[in-house]
Motif scaffolding. Structure first.
Motif, short mmCIF file in Angstrom:
data_model
loop_
_atom_site.label_atom_id
_atom_site.label_comp_id
_atom_site.label_asym_id
_atom_site.label_seq_id
_atom_site.Cartn_x
_atom_site.Cartn_y
_atom_site.Cartn_z
N GLY A 1 0.84 -1.20 0.00
CA GLY A 1 0.00 0.00 0.00
C GLY A 1 0.87 1.24 0.00
O GLY A 1 2.08 1.19 0.26
N ILE B 1 -0.83 16.17 -1.50
CA ILE B 1 -1.77 15.30 -2.22
C ILE B 1 -2.48 16.22 -3.22
O ILE B 1 -3.51 16.81 -2.90
CB ILE B 1 -2.80 14.68 -1.24
CG1 ILE B 1 -2.10 14.07 -0.03
CG2 ILE B 1 -3.69 13.65 -1.94
CD1 ILE B 1 -2.98 13.96 1.20
N ARG C 1 -3.43 -4.60 -0.78
CA ARG C 1 -2.24 -3.94 -0.20
C ARG C 1 -1.10 -3.84 -1.21
O ARG C 1 0.03 -4.27 -0.95
CB ARG C 1 -1.75 -4.66 1.09
CG ARG C 1 -2.76 -4.90 2.17
CD ARG C 1 -3.55 -3.67 2.60
NE ARG C 1 -2.76 -2.58 3.11
CZ ARG C 1 -2.91 -1.30 2.70
NH1 ARG C 1 -3.82 -0.98 1.79
NH2 ARG C 1 -2.17 -0.37 3.20
N TYR D 1 5.25 17.52 1.67
CA TYR D 1 4.34 16.41 1.34
C TYR D 1 3.03 17.01 0.84
O TYR D 1 2.47 17.89 1.49
CB TYR D 1 4.08 15.56 2.58
CG TYR D 1 2.95 14.55 2.41
CD1 TYR D 1 3.10 13.44 1.59
CD2 TYR D 1 1.73 14.73 3.05
CE1 TYR D 1 2.07 12.52 1.43
CE2 TYR D 1 0.69 13.81 2.90
CZ TYR D 1 0.87 12.71 2.08
OH TYR D 1 -0.15 11.80 1.92
N SER E 1 -5.22 0.68 -4.11
CA SER E 1 -6.27 0.57 -3.09
C SER E 1 -7.57 1.22 -3.52
O SER E 1 -8.65 0.73 -3.19
CB SER E 1 -5.82 1.22 -1.79
OG SER E 1 -4.87 0.41 -1.16
N TYR F 1 -5.45 9.37 -5.07
CA TYR F 1 -6.80 9.56 -5.63
C TYR F 1 -6.80 10.02 -7.08
O TYR F 1 -7.85 10.30 -7.64
CB TYR F 1 -7.57 10.57 -4.76
CG TYR F 1 -7.69 10.09 -3.34
CD1 TYR F 1 -8.62 9.11 -3.02
CD2 TYR F 1 -6.84 10.54 -2.35
CE1 TYR F 1 -8.70 8.61 -1.73
CE2 TYR F 1 -6.91 10.05 -1.06
CZ TYR F 1 -7.85 9.08 -0.76
OH TYR F 1 -7.92 8.58 0.51
C1 LIG Z 1 -3.69 10.37 0.76
C2 LIG Z 1 -3.52 8.93 1.07
N1 LIG Z 1 -2.32 8.37 0.89
C3 LIG Z 1 -2.10 7.07 1.16
C4 LIG Z 1 -3.12 6.26 1.63
C5 LIG Z 1 -2.80 4.82 1.95
O1 LIG Z 1 -3.39 3.99 1.05
P1 LIG Z 1 -2.99 2.46 0.91
O2 LIG Z 1 -1.97 2.14 1.94
O3 LIG Z 1 -4.25 1.68 1.09
O4 LIG Z 1 -2.44 2.34 -0.47
C6 LIG Z 1 -4.38 6.80 1.82
C7 LIG Z 1 -5.47 5.95 2.34
O5 LIG Z 1 -6.56 6.34 2.58
C8 LIG Z 1 -4.59 8.17 1.55
O6 LIG Z 1 -5.76 8.78 1.75
#
Ligand SMILES: Cc1ncc(COP(=O)(O)O)c(C=O)c1O
Length: 394
Positions: free
Chosen positions: A101, A170, A246, A168, A238, A206
């Motif tokens: 993950g 997103i 994972r 960091y 995921s 996402y």
């Molecule tokens: C911004 C972000 N990064 C990483 C993850 C981790 O995701 P995963 O470990 O399931 O790939 C999440 C899970 O919700 C997330 O919201």
């Protein structure tokens, strides 16, 4: 045994996640949960994954059940390198590490990049489990506000150069706000990072879930277009296939990947070889091309149901974000509303959400909440938002 005296000092920096605690009640029968970041289980491509599993058993059961390379199954690394390569950013398997993950990618990055008191610029609010992963390693978070165009890059630029080592972000349909970094700000951020030698950790968890509007360039692509390697990107299957697999990955310069491999070797030797083979089999037979349009159309419908119910049921003084992808809407309630009290009453009415202040590294956001729209059908979403609206009216 006096356990507290036995624990390592870093455990003092490990905090219980309110989301995990909440998820315990969200399993209650009849509970409408806007709390977790859960994909819709009824939309998992179960038959396709079952067929892919059978093909793996039929064609390569033994290597798939054997120990594997820490870097990951070569075929899956090739597939990822191929998918994310561009003219300015040609990638090979040496740029890819498969992780358990994207969460493990975050953990490994902390292990190789963070020392005590390393300053790390973060969106405020940001992904809670990122804060949990990096805090015990001594990261000192420097919060930068987010608006409807994402991270406020002007504020990043205003920070002293000594604080600009690591950032960091997103950029796509951020967790928890649902907003995306605008094209203009992406360019600006890359320009600032390049000038200051800031390493950007770009989390694209996402990115593939856009259900409206045109795709924006990733920060990694923009950086490589300038000949710069300022960005390390992490992704995951995921949200596009299923989180139980994972399988995630890191894309970065081979020198960084080599160090991450050492950290991963010590952590878990390698990610499940079997699951990597199943994912490789599924994606190389075109599953994402078939599955993603279905998923995005369902999420668009759920997001629309949430936004229209919020308009109908929430007070005029409340405001919320307008996501064009991802899983979340972020709501700001009028000053003076106690979100914790609302949550306690909501749980009595079988509705759950996450208080927004959980996602702020400096405890701001006391009048905000995060609502997940992917997990519930539109009729359930309407019912849940009506119940919350009725509580707010009271
Ligand atoms: C911004 C972000 N990064 C990483 C993850 C981790 O995701 P995963 O470990 O399931 O790939 C999440 C899970 O919700 C997330 O919201």
């Amino acid at each position: 045994m006096n356990w507290p005296a036995r624990f390592a000092r870093r455990t003092e920096l490990m905090q219980r996640s309110a989301v995990r605690e909440l998820l315990k009640v969200t399993g209650r029968p009849g509970m409408i949960s806007f709390a977790g970041g859960l994909p819709a289980a009824e939309l998992f491509p179960v038959e396709a994954l079952e067929a892919a599993t059978q093909r793996v058993f039929a064609s390569r059961a033994r290597p798939a059940l054997q120990y594997g390379e820490t870097e990951g199954v070569p075929g899956l690394r090739d597939w990822i390198a191929d998918r994310f390569s561009s003219a300015s950013n040609p990638l090979t398997r040496d740029h890819v590490l498969i992780t358990a993950g994207a969460q493990q990618a975050l953990d490994l990055l902390a292990r190789v990049l963070v020392n005590d008191e390393t300053p790390v610029i973060v969106e405020n609010p940001t992904y809670l489990a990122f804060l949990s992963a990096w805090r015990p390693f001594g990261a000192r978070f420097i919060p930068v506000a987010v608006d409807n165009d994402g991270l406020q890059v002007d504020q990043v630029e205003a920070l002293p150069e000594s604080e600009s080592r690591l950032l960091y972000t997103i950029p796509d349909f951020q967790n928890p706000s649902g907003v995306s970094l605008s094209h203009e700000r992406r360019r600006q951020l890359i320009e600032v990072a390049d000038r200051r030698q800031t390493l950007i950790v770009e989390d694209v968890a996402y990115r593939a879930l856009r259900f409206e509007g045109d795709e924006l360039p990733s920060l990694m692509d923009l950086a490589s277009g300038r000949g710069s390697a300022q960005v390390v990107q992490l992704g995951t299957f995921s949200k596009t296939l299923a989180p139980g697999l994972r399988i995630g990955w890191v894309l970065g310069e081979p020198q960084l990947i080599d160090k991450l491999v050492l950290a991963k070797q010590a952590a878990d030797l390698h990610t499940s070889t079997f699951n990597q083979h199943v994912v490789l089999e599924a994606v190389s037979s075109g599953l994402l091309e078939e599955h993603l349009p279905r998923l995005k159309s369902a999420y668009r419908e759920r997001c629309d149901a949430m936004l229209s119910s919020l308009r109908d049921c929430f007070p005029a003084k409340a405001s919320w974000t307008q996501p064009t992808g991802g899983l979340f809407v972020f709501v700001t309630l009028p000053e003076g509303v106690s979100v914790r009290k609302l949550l306690a009453e909501a749980i009595e009415q079988n509705v759950a959400f996450v208080p927004g202040d959980e996602f702020f590294c400096d405890h701001q956001g006391s009048s905000t909440l995060r609502l997940n729209f992917s997990h519930s059908a539109p009729t359930v979403i309407r019912e849940g938002i009506q119940r919350l609206g009725a509580l707010l009216e009271k």
